[in-house]
Design a protein around this motif. Structure first.
Motif, PDB file in Angstrom:
ATOM      1  N   GLU A   1       2.801 -14.207   4.611  1.00 42.61           N
ATOM      2  CA  GLU A   1       1.295 -14.198   5.176  1.00 42.61           C
ATOM      3  C   GLU A   1       0.524 -13.612   4.571  1.00 42.61           C
ATOM      4  O   GLU A   1       0.962 -12.165   4.483  1.00 42.61           O
ATOM      5  N   LEU A   2      -0.682 -13.730   4.182  1.00 44.10           N
ATOM      6  CA  LEU A   2      -1.928 -12.357   4.353  1.00 44.10           C
ATOM      7  C   LEU A   2      -1.945 -11.195   5.079  1.00 44.10           C
ATOM      8  O   LEU A   2      -2.415 -11.708   5.532  1.00 44.10           O
ATOM      9  N   GLY A   3      -2.294 -10.640   4.445  1.00 42.55           N
ATOM     10  CA  GLY A   3      -2.386  -9.529   5.003  1.00 42.55           C
ATOM     11  C   GLY A   3      -1.211  -8.575   5.832  1.00 42.55           C
ATOM     12  O   GLY A   3      -1.149  -7.774   6.315  1.00 42.55           O
ATOM     13  N   LYS A   4      -0.003 -10.141   6.103  1.00 45.96           N
ATOM     14  CA  LYS A   4       1.049  -8.895   6.700  1.00 45.96           C
ATOM     15  C   LYS A   4       2.191  -9.091   5.699  1.00 45.96           C
ATOM     16  O   LYS A   4       3.608  -8.295   6.505  1.00 45.96           O
ATOM     17  N   GLY A   5       2.507  -9.450   4.227  1.00 45.45           N
ATOM     18  CA  GLY A   5       3.296  -9.641   4.144  1.00 45.45           C
ATOM     19  C   GLY A   5       4.110 -10.545   3.025  1.00 45.45           C
ATOM     20  O   GLY A   5       3.852 -11.375   3.487  1.00 45.45           O
ATOM     21  N   SER A   6       5.216 -10.470   2.423  1.00 44.47           N
ATOM     22  CA  SER A   6       5.816 -11.138   1.731  1.00 44.47           C
ATOM     23  C   SER A   6       7.484 -11.375   1.806  1.00 44.47           C
ATOM     24  O   SER A   6       7.786  -9.904   2.434  1.00 44.47           O
ATOM     25  N   THR A   7       8.203 -12.407   2.207  1.00 44.24           N
ATOM     26  CA  THR A   7       9.431 -11.830   1.448  1.00 44.24           C
ATOM     27  C   THR A   7      10.135 -12.405   0.965  1.00 44.24           C
ATOM     28  O   THR A   7      10.168 -14.323   1.291  1.00 44.24           O
TER      29      THR A   7
ATOM     30  N   HIS B   1      26.274 -19.295   3.710  1.00 48.60           N
ATOM     31  CA  HIS B   1      25.580 -19.042   2.503  1.00 48.60           C
ATOM     32  C   HIS B   1      24.714 -17.517   2.417  1.00 48.60           C
ATOM     33  O   HIS B   1      25.109 -16.879   3.827  1.00 48.60           O
ATOM     34  N   ILE B   2      25.086 -17.038   1.431  1.00 48.58           N
ATOM     35  CA  ILE B   2      24.064 -15.857   1.006  1.00 48.58           C
ATOM     36  C   ILE B   2      23.051 -15.468   0.646  1.00 48.58           C
ATOM     37  O   ILE B   2      22.964 -15.777   0.160  1.00 48.58           O
ATOM     38  N   GLN B   3      22.386 -14.595   1.255  1.00 56.56           N
ATOM     39  CA  GLN B   3      21.262 -14.481   1.644  1.00 56.56           C
ATOM     40  C   GLN B   3      20.690 -12.721   0.613  1.00 56.56           C
ATOM     41  O   GLN B   3      21.474 -12.216   1.726  1.00 56.56           O
ATOM     42  N   LEU B   4      20.778 -12.854  -0.820  1.00 58.18           N
ATOM     43  CA  LEU B   4      19.966 -11.754  -0.643  1.00 58.18           C
ATOM     44  C   LEU B   4      18.006 -11.430  -0.794  1.00 58.18           C
ATOM     45  O   LEU B   4      17.757 -12.272  -0.793  1.00 58.18           O
ATOM     46  N   TYR B   5      17.188 -10.808   0.214  1.00 52.86           N
ATOM     47  CA  TYR B   5      16.460 -10.481   0.589  1.00 52.86           C
ATOM     48  C   TYR B   5      15.172  -9.326   0.243  1.00 52.86           C
ATOM     49  O   TYR B   5      16.186  -8.520   0.560  1.00 52.86           O
ATOM     50  N   VAL B   6      14.119  -9.602   0.346  1.00 54.05           N
ATOM     51  CA  VAL B   6      13.362  -8.274  -0.405  1.00 54.05           C
ATOM     52  C   VAL B   6      12.094  -8.521   0.743  1.00 54.05           C
ATOM     53  O   VAL B   6      11.870  -9.787  -0.188  1.00 54.05           O
ATOM     54  N   GLN B   7      11.543  -7.525   1.816  1.00 56.19           N
ATOM     55  CA  GLN B   7      10.920  -7.665   2.545  1.00 56.19           C
ATOM     56  C   GLN B   7       9.629  -6.510   2.464  1.00 56.19           C
ATOM     57  O   GLN B   7       9.659  -5.637   2.765  1.00 56.19           O
TER      58      GLN B   7
ATOM     59  N   PRO C   1       1.534  -0.964  -0.334  1.00 54.03           N
ATOM     60  CA  PRO C   1       0.031  -0.318  -0.052  1.00 54.03           C
ATOM     61  C   PRO C   1       1.132   1.256   0.310  1.00 54.03           C
ATOM     62  O   PRO C   1       2.026   1.214   0.385  1.00 54.03           O
ATOM     63  N   GLU C   2       0.214   2.115  -0.811  1.00 57.12           N
ATOM     64  CA  GLU C   2       0.674   3.358  -0.666  1.00 57.12           C
ATOM     65  C   GLU C   2       1.664   3.576   0.826  1.00 57.12           C
ATOM     66  O   GLU C   2       0.517   3.919   1.640  1.00 57.12           O
ATOM     67  N   GLY C   3       2.992   4.828   0.822  1.00 51.90           N
ATOM     68  CA  GLY C   3       3.197   4.504   2.468  1.00 51.90           C
ATOM     69  C   GLY C   3       3.620   3.925   2.900  1.00 51.90           C
ATOM     70  O   GLY C   3       4.137   4.493   3.864  1.00 51.90           O
ATOM     71  N   SER C   4       3.719   2.514   2.658  1.00 55.39           N
ATOM     72  CA  SER C   4       4.112   1.393   3.490  1.00 55.39           C
ATOM     73  C   SER C   4       5.692   1.441   2.597  1.00 55.39           C
ATOM     74  O   SER C   4       6.416   2.252   2.699  1.00 55.39           O
ATOM     75  N   ARG C   5       6.727   1.127   3.617  1.00 54.20           N
ATOM     76  CA  ARG C   5       8.232   0.284   3.877  1.00 54.20           C
ATOM     77  C   ARG C   5       8.356  -1.102   3.034  1.00 54.20           C
ATOM     78  O   ARG C   5       7.676  -2.316   3.387  1.00 54.20           O
ATOM     79  N   VAL C   6       9.350  -1.141   2.503  1.00 52.10           N
ATOM     80  CA  VAL C   6      10.270  -1.581   2.253  1.00 52.10           C
ATOM     81  C   VAL C   6      11.591  -2.343   2.595  1.00 52.10           C
ATOM     82  O   VAL C   6      11.633  -1.426   2.410  1.00 52.10           O
ATOM     83  N   ILE C   7      12.135  -3.579   2.841  1.00 49.18           N
ATOM     84  CA  ILE C   7      13.111  -3.901   3.411  1.00 49.18           C
ATOM     85  C   ILE C   7      13.991  -4.631   2.329  1.00 49.18           C
ATOM     86  O   ILE C   7      13.367  -5.730   1.509  1.00 49.18           O
ATOM     87  N   ILE C   8      15.440  -4.042   1.650  1.00 50.00           N
ATOM     88  CA  ILE C   8      15.702  -4.906   1.155  1.00 50.00           C
ATOM     89  C   ILE C   8      17.263  -4.837   2.114  1.00 50.00           C
ATOM     90  O   ILE C   8      17.624  -4.408   2.393  1.00 50.00           O
ATOM     91  N   GLY C   9      17.942  -6.190   1.835  1.00 57.93           N
ATOM     92  CA  GLY C   9      19.104  -6.767   2.484  1.00 57.93           C
ATOM     93  C   GLY C   9      20.110  -7.906   1.782  1.00 57.93           C
ATOM     94  O   GLY C   9      19.375  -8.159   1.057  1.00 57.93           O
ATOM     95  N   ALA C  10      20.706  -8.262   2.168  1.00 56.02           N
ATOM     96  CA  ALA C  10      21.881  -9.624   2.582  1.00 56.02           C
ATOM     97  C   ALA C  10      22.483  -9.778   4.097  1.00 56.02           C
ATOM     98  O   ALA C  10      22.344  -9.140   4.652  1.00 56.02           O
ATOM     99  N   HIS C  11      22.713 -11.663   3.400  1.00 52.29           N
ATOM    100  CA  HIS C  11      23.209 -11.695   4.882  1.00 52.29           C
ATOM    101  C   HIS C  11      23.803 -12.983   5.031  1.00 52.29           C
ATOM    102  O   HIS C  11      23.629 -13.592   3.740  1.00 52.29           O
ATOM    103  N   GLN C  12      24.909 -13.526   5.881  1.00 47.86           N
ATOM    104  CA  GLN C  12      25.551 -14.169   5.734  1.00 47.86           C
ATOM    105  C   GLN C  12      25.158 -15.009   6.407  1.00 47.86           C
ATOM    106  O   GLN C  12      25.388 -15.041   7.731  1.00 47.86           O
TER     107      GLN C  12
END
Ligand code: ADP
Length: 483
Positions: free
Chosen positions: A470-476, A412-418, A396-407
């Motif tokens: 999860e429905l209504g909570k978001g996706s990663t 293993h190296i993970q690249l994720y978008v939440q 939805p407009e005005g919300s936030r999104v996280i983009i990141g990396a993790h070892q």
């Protein structure tokens, strides 16, 4: 003459003879007592009596011996013949017949025996011929199936195989019938692959099955293999028991050819579309240039709409081109050592305008220490851009999104978008990675290609792309690579 008459007759004769013998002996005794034993007058009478007694005695002994020899034989022989006949029937020789007509009681038995044997022979011939006819009919059906088909017994011996299967496997019927498939597969590569597939299926090691490429009749053909487990009710009539397997190969060469023609068509069209779309975008850039002359508000708005749609078109053509690369097996990776942050920065830059448009705040999570990746940076940056674009579009407009990396601890190296958007129903977590799939009811415009191409690109690097939502909570969405 029956046995009873024979016995009565023989005993009657014997009794009569014995009576005669006794009578003669009595006559003889009377002659002896009535006359002087030494008198010459008694001699002829005595001699005659003696001759009679000896001859009748001899006759009695003869008849006795004859009866002793004959009678047991008269009973024993038909019984032996009857036993032998029963044994022959038990050994399925239904042609056996008895001939005991010389014997009244046994004649009846032999007549009934012969009737029974004839009926058994008729029954056997009819059921056998019916079974043979049914078998031939089934063989004809199996042979008339144009796709290869092989039937295996529970111990994997070949029970039936049609001509097409023999042709594809390059085998001869006489070499395979009732032979264990494993034995033949030692000298036949294709059958070995099929048997390996069957064992995997039995051991539930099911994998996404690639079509089988086979060279037969001097041409390349593609087959989809299907293993069917044959089950039948067991002795209790309820519990199903394994009766073997059927291996079916469906010829999909035609579909493969059509699919490849489609891929070539899409690839050519997308390629051809890219140039005019780029020309439109270039012209729009020139239009926006104040030096050429200003646009009034309405014109600027129209130009902006054309730009947005042209961007979308360019995106779709690039997605289609990427897809055709994967489908045609022409995907070529140019891996190089890449810092994960470079990929993240690229994705943010590519999505900045869109994020601003929807007032989405992009947060970056990046650890202080992280290893570098060895990937085709262009492809993985494209995937990350696509994931970030989805996160923005489906939030939805005005919300936030996280983009990141993790070892991870196991290197293993993970690249994720939440995102914290509408989320995805678990029913669709698998299908969203299929070509052209869009969650039903999705209003945001899209092609349904981004995630499927993304997964192909990541898997081509030996990595994985997964979703948690999860429905209504978001996706990663998370990509994971080995270091
Ligand atoms: P597109 O977005 O072009 O339709 P994708 O392959 O990227 O195609 O995505 C497939 C579908 O998955 C989308 O149509 C959408 O329904 C769903 N989807 C993808 N990403 C998200 C997300 N971040 N949040 C909610 N739904 C998503």
């Amino acid at each position: 003459m029956n046995i009873k008459t024979k016995l009565t007759f023989s005993i009657g004769i014997l009794v009569a003879m014995i009576v005669l013998l006794v009578a003669l002996s009595v006559v003889n005794l009377q002659i002896l007592t009535a006359t002087e034993p030494d008198s010459p007058a008694a001699m002829p009478g005595l001699n005659r009596a003696l001759i009679w007694i000896s001859s009748i005695g001899a006759l009695c002994i003869g008849i006795g011996i004859a009866m002793w020899l004959k009678l047991p034989n008269a009973i024993d022989k038909p019984i032996k013949e009857l036993t032998n006949g029963i044994q022959e029937i038990a050994n399925h020789n239904y042609e056996k017949r008895l001939n005991l007509d010389g014997n009244q009681e046994f004649a009846n038995v032999s007549h009934n025996f012969n009737r029974m044997a004839k009926r058994l022979a008729d029954y056997h011939a009819s059921t056998l011929s019916e079974i043979m006819a049914a078998k031939k009919y089934l063989e004809a059906i199996i042979n008339s199936i144009s796709d290869p088909i092989i039937g295996l017994s529970p111990d994997k011996a070949i029970l039936f195989i049609n001509d097409e299967a023999l042709n594809v496997l390059n085998l001869k019927r006489e070499d395979v019938f009732c032979t264990p498939a494993q034995e033949i597969s030692l000298r036949n590569d294709l059958l070995r692959r099929l048997m390996r597939g069957l064992l995997d299926e039995i051991n539930l090691k099911k994998e996404e099955k690639e079509p089988l490429k086979i060279y037969a009749d001097n041409k390349e053909s593609y087959f989809q293999v299907k293993y069917v487990n044959i089950k039948q009710p067991g002795r209790d009539g309820v519990t199903p028991e394994n009766r073997g397997h059927v291996i079916m190969l469906k010829n999909i060469t035609e579909f493969k050819e059509l699919d490849s023609a489609k891929t070539t068509f899409i690839s050519t069209i997308s390629h051809e579309l890219k140039t005019p779309i780029s020309a439109i975008l270039m012209s729009l850039q020139l239009l926006e240039d104040k030096r050429i002359g200003g646009l009034n508000n309405e014109q600027a708005e129209l130009a902006n709409t054309i730009k947005e749609n042209s961007d979308r078109l360019l995106n779709i053509t690039s997605e289609l081109l990427n897809m055709t690369q994967v489908e045609s097996g022409k995907l070529q990776l140019k891996p190089k050592i890449t810092k994960p942050i470079e990929l993240i920065e690229y994705a943010i830059k590519a999505n900045r305008v869109q994020a601003e448009k929807f007032n989405i705040q992009i947060e970056v999570q990046y650890p202080e220490k992280i290893e570098k990746l060895f990937v085709d940076s262009e492809k993985i940056a494209w995937v990350l851009t696509n994931l970030l674009s989805n996160a923005i579009r489906y939030s939805p407009e005005g919300s936030r999104v996280i983009i990141g990396a993790h070892q991870t601890a196991d290197n293993h190296i993970q690249l994720y978008v939440q995102d914290f958007g509408k989320g995805i129903d678990p029913r669709y977590h698998k299908s969203i990675f299929d070509h052209y799939f869009r969650v039903p009811g999705t209003k945001v415009q899209g092609s349904g290609l981004g995630l499927s191409i993304s997964r192909d690109f990541v898997e081509a690097h030996g990595g994985t792309l997964t979703v948690e939502s999860e429905l209504g909570k978001g996706s990663t969405f998370t990509m994971q690579f080995n270091i």
